[in-house]
Scaffold this motif. Structure first.
Motif, short mmCIF file in Angstrom:
data_model
loop_
_atom_site.label_atom_id
_atom_site.label_comp_id
_atom_site.label_asym_id
_atom_site.label_seq_id
_atom_site.Cartn_x
_atom_site.Cartn_y
_atom_site.Cartn_z
N SER A 1 4.08 -1.57 -2.14
CA SER A 1 2.89 -2.41 -2.19
C SER A 1 2.18 -2.35 -0.85
O SER A 1 2.78 -2.03 0.18
N LYS B 1 2.36 -10.02 1.53
CA LYS B 1 1.24 -10.89 1.90
C LYS B 1 1.63 -11.90 2.96
O LYS B 1 0.79 -12.32 3.77
N ILE C 1 -5.38 -5.90 -2.92
CA ILE C 1 -3.96 -5.83 -3.25
C ILE C 1 -3.71 -4.53 -4.00
O ILE C 1 -4.47 -4.15 -4.88
N HIS D 1 -1.17 -4.63 0.98
CA HIS D 1 -2.22 -5.64 0.86
C HIS D 1 -3.00 -5.72 2.17
O HIS D 1 -2.45 -5.50 3.25
N TRP E 1 1.69 -8.88 -5.26
CA TRP E 1 0.96 -10.13 -5.03
C TRP E 1 0.16 -10.45 -6.29
O TRP E 1 -0.83 -9.77 -6.59
#
Length: 447
Positions: free
Chosen positions: A181, A209, A161, A183, A126
């Motif tokens: 990842s 996201k 993030i 978030h 992100w």
């Protein structure tokens, strides 16, 4: 899979891992395993409309485990220079030379290493400018504070993030890794009525996201949850049905995982010793372990020692079908690894069909727990005693908020008394479970 998010690309991590294996062999190691990783992120917190913190993190490291026969040594460094790698391998080798032999030590069996690496869709960076992060956090906090005039204060809203990538390699020929990842968005506020104050929060977390709840939803839920706790009281001591709301029900799965993990079993410090093949839950309970859930927080095609993971039914109508073992604990127990070095891989608890309101109706009169306090859980005996807060329910309807109480029982009994499991699953972690209704627990309040 190069990406400008990271300061080093995957090929560099692979080269570092390969170099470490060569250095270990030169140091006289009979086997070696190495993990090279890098992570980075940004966290922004806004409180009462003002920026409170802006944090950046960037971490990298190489962890080296060296085996000389069945003697083991470990060392790590955050320096990727060749001189640092040489020093780290030498340190691990020296530790191994002066360590006692352990008959269970060693790499995972070569035949069990993963050879198939499906794309599990775990990496969604992100690119969030800090100015936009501040706007998001501000909007989230405003949504929470705007729920009710009784919201008197705020602990703030936070946007985080994170991205990381790693490579794991060992001298049995394994070399693989991938980026991930994570978030999150959260808000916490304080509601006040007279001199009484109550705090509550809400958060969302996802790989992508686009899978997060909206800013307004997170803020609104945080505000509503704080306000609904105002004017809480205690309840009379007794035995009642207890409904664990989904966010706290996940903790019960944590106790299960701890009890059936190899370390607890070979140390004989588990209340579920010798329980494989036995009825440990009520027949209402079916739990799957699925390492291949797209975008799942527990998704992976191999565990922390390179062993291939597999989907399985962990609990079948209350019967525990097996344990969670890495190679070391499996050898200590005379069993085979289950590909769980490093932990569980996405636990999916099947619902018995009820929504949250249906569970309240099924309970009738009893306690809804929305928050647990303290750590009064003995994983050796299963004894369970924790502070709690939530709501008293009468005739299937929430009557009033409750605080300053303790709920107690034994996890063995609690597991066998699971009466129903809701479909109100929150997909924000590696445990996919709705609210859980327990037939009866001791509730200590007043009188």
């Amino acid at each position: 899979m190069a990406d400008t998010t990271f300061s080093v690309d995957p090929s560099t991590l692979q080269a570092l891992a390969t170099r470490v294996l060569a250095l270990a062999e030169a140091q006289g190691a009979t086997a070696c395993e190495v993990d090279a990783s890098e992570g980075m992120g940004q966290t922004v917190t806004v409180r009462l409309g003002q920026v409170e913190t802006i944090e950046y993190n960037q971490d990298k490291g190489v962890g080296v485990t060296v085996y000389i026969g069945q003697k083991k040594g470990h060392a790590s460094t955050s320096d990727f220079s060749d001189a640092a790698l040489q020093a780290t391998v030498a340190a691990a080798a020296n530790i191994a030379r002066f360590t006692a032999e352990d008959g269970a030590a060693g790499l995972a069996d070569r035949t069990r290493l993963a050879t198939n690496f499906p794309d599990l869709d775990l990496y969604h960076p992100w690119a969030l400018p800090v100015e936009e992060a501040i706007e998001i956090a501000t909007a989230c906090e405003n949504a929470a504070r705007g729920v009710d005039t009784r919201i008197a204060n705020s602990e703030g809203a936070t946007v985080s993030i994170q991205a990381s990538h790693f490579v794991y390699a060992n001298s049995n020929g394994f070399l693989a890794g991938y980026p991930t990842s994570r978030h999150s968005l959260s808000a916490a506020v304080v509601a006040q009525s007279g001199s009484a104050m109550q705090r509550d929060y809400w958060y969302a977390s996802a790989r992508n996201k686009d899978d997060l709840e909206t800013v307004e939803e997170v803020g609104r839920k945080a505000g509503e949850r704080a306000v609904r706790r105002l004017d809480a009281r205690r309840v009379k001591t007794g035995r009642y049905p207890v409904l664990f709301e989904a966010p706290v029900a996940a903790s019960l799965l944590g106790h299960l995982v701890a009890a059936i993990s190899g370390g607890s079993l070979y140390r004989k410090s588990s209340f579920l010793l010798d329980s494989a093949g036995q009825q440990v839950f009520s027949a209402n309970v079916v739990i799957d372990e699925d390492p291949f859930v797209p975008r799942g927080f527990g998704s992976t095609s191999f565990d922390s020692e390179g062993v291939a993971t597999r989907a399985r039914r962990l609990v079948d109508r209350g019967v525990l079908t097996g344990y969670m073992l890495g190679s070391y604990s499996a050898r200590k127990l005379g069993l085979e690894t289950t590909g769980n070095a490093g932990g569980a891989h996405n636990l999916l608890v099947h619902s018995t069909g009820e929504d949250f309101e249906g569970l309240l109706r099924a309970m009738g009169t009893g306690l809804l727990v929305t928050e647990l306090l303290g750590h009064g859980v003995n994983t050796v005996t299963g004894d369970y005693s924790r502070g709690a807060a939530g709501f008293w329910v009468e005739n299937g309807v929430i009557a009033y908020p409750v605080e300053e109480i303790t709920i107690a029982g034994n996890l063995k009994d609690m597991f066998l008394q699971v009466a129903a499991i809701g479909n109100d699953v929150l997909p924000r972690g590696g445990r996919y479970v709705g609210s859980i209704l327990i037939e009866s627990m001791t509730v200590a309040g007043e009188g």
